[in-house]
Design an enzyme around this catalytic site. Structure first.
Site, short mmCIF file in Angstrom:
data_model
loop_
_atom_site.label_atom_id
_atom_site.label_comp_id
_atom_site.label_asym_id
_atom_site.label_seq_id
_atom_site.Cartn_x
_atom_site.Cartn_y
_atom_site.Cartn_z
CE LYS A 46 25.40 -22.87 12.43
NZ LYS A 46 26.93 -23.30 12.30
C1 LIG Z 1 22.94 -22.69 17.84
C2 LIG Z 1 24.41 -22.30 17.35
N1 LIG Z 1 24.99 -21.53 18.01
C3 LIG Z 1 26.21 -21.15 17.69
C4 LIG Z 1 26.85 -21.96 16.41
C5 LIG Z 1 28.43 -21.44 16.06
O1 LIG Z 1 28.36 -20.86 14.89
P1 LIG Z 1 29.60 -21.17 14.10
O2 LIG Z 1 29.48 -22.51 13.42
O3 LIG Z 1 29.23 -20.27 12.75
O4 LIG Z 1 30.81 -20.82 14.74
C6 LIG Z 1 26.25 -22.84 16.01
C7 LIG Z 1 26.55 -23.78 14.71
O5 LIG Z 1 26.35 -24.72 14.66
C8 LIG Z 1 24.80 -22.95 16.46
O6 LIG Z 1 24.04 -24.11 15.90
#
Ligand SMILES: Cc1ncc(COP(=O)(O)O)c(C=O)c1O
Length: 312
Positions: A46
């Site tokens: 992130k």
């Molecule tokens: C730990 C974790 N895995 C996967 C994701 C999914 O990513 P994306 O929002 O880019 O689809 C997030 C998003 O908040 C996350 O915090």
């Protein structure tokens, strides 16, 4: 010797290692590589999107010095935004919930964020939770002097994530046959997919979601505890043109995989990372030797130490 340092911690984002799995890939499978995104400064991919959203808002003039940044988040985006805002000097107001890992809430506070907590039903991510968090963030962002990063609708997040795709292509001197990833906002999957398409790769892109909340695959909403994905709505950034298939993964298997990754490969990551690798191994078996499957370890296992992932 010339200087070799980062001028701010923001320059430490990205260029994460890509590691081949050696112990847990079944025989007669494709090779599986995992991009270790927990090497980013706050331990999550992130950081890439938080920086991209803030810097694009600065460039467009929507975000100016002295303004307060507002977002609603389960804690990963919030931690990354809190980090970027701390370095750049913006106050950060974050709407979150007690359904998410304590470590994430504490880390956001450590970076100076102001937290607004929405109470969950027994610590679960129910279908109503994210919409009520979003509504609260929208209300807060009506105050003058605020800038709502609105991660769910903000296409700038994909610019940050495209770098994951570009880095993978630089790290591997061969075509990537399949790439899979869990979908929350879909920013990561769409960003990587765009980078692969721009590089004329014909990689099969597979979106993943928890089996108990198969909204993308069957339209059925449900409850789960895989933080970050399965957000109870089809994310606006998810474009049919940029993925080939949706698969569901059983949450219990994802959790077992996260534990196995730590014990056998030394990859200490979260539940969504376990889910990604579970699907990557399935794809590797289907594709067979001579092929390449890539996925990501989204964040660090350190974020989950107080929960049940590493205690059961
Ligand atoms: C730990 C974790 N895995 C996967 C994701 C999914 O990513 P994306 O929002 O880019 O689809 C997030 C998003 O908040 C996350 O915090």
């Amino acid at each position: 010797m010339p200087d070799n340092y980062a001028s701010t911690t923001l320059h430490a984002i990205g260029n994460t290692p890509l590691v081949r799995l050696n112990q847990i890939v079944p025989p007669n499978s494709a090779e599986v590589f995992v991009k270790l995104e927990y090497y980013n400064p706050t331990g999550s991919y992130k950081d890439r999107m938080a920086l991209a959203m803030i810097e694009e808002a600065e460039r467009s003039g929507a975000l100016k010095p002295g303004m307060t940044v507002v977002e609603c988040t389960g804690g990963s985006t919030g931690t990354s935004l809190a980090f970027v805002c701390a370095v750049k000097g913006y106050p950060f107001q974050v709407v979150t919930s007690d359904a998410f890992a304590k470590e994430k809430l504490q880390t956001m506070r450590a970076f100076g964020a102001d937290l607004v907590i929405i109470a969950s039903e027994g610590g679960k991510i129910t279908p109503d939770l994210i919409p009520s968090m979003r509504e609260k963030a929208r209300q807060l962002s009506e105050t003058i002097g605020t800038y709502f990063t609105d991660q769910i609708n903000n296409p700038n997040s994909m610019k940050g994530y495209s770098r994951i795709g570009q880095e993978i292509l630089q790290q591997l001197d061969r075509p990537v046959d399949a790439f899979c990833g869990g979908v929350g906002t879909a920013g990561m999957l769409m960003g990587v997919s765009r980078a692969f398409r721009e590089a004329h790769q014909t990689t099969r892109i597979i979106a993943l979601e928890p089996a108990s909340a198969p909204l993308l695959s069957t339209g059925t909403r449900g409850t789960h505890t895989v933080e970050g994905i399965g957000i109870g709505m089809v994310p606006p950034l998810l474009s049919n043109d940029f993925y080939d298939e949706v698969r569901t993964v059983d949450e219990t298997e994802a959790r077992q995989m996260a534990r196995m990754l730590a014990k056998t490969e030394g990859i200490f990551a979260g539940i969504s990372s376990g889910l990604n690798v579970t699907a990557a191994l399935q794809l590797a078996q289907e594709l067979g030797p001579g092929h390449t499957v890539v996925t990501v370890a989204c964040d660090s296992g350190m974020k989950y130490l107080s929960g049940s992932l590493y205690t059961n």
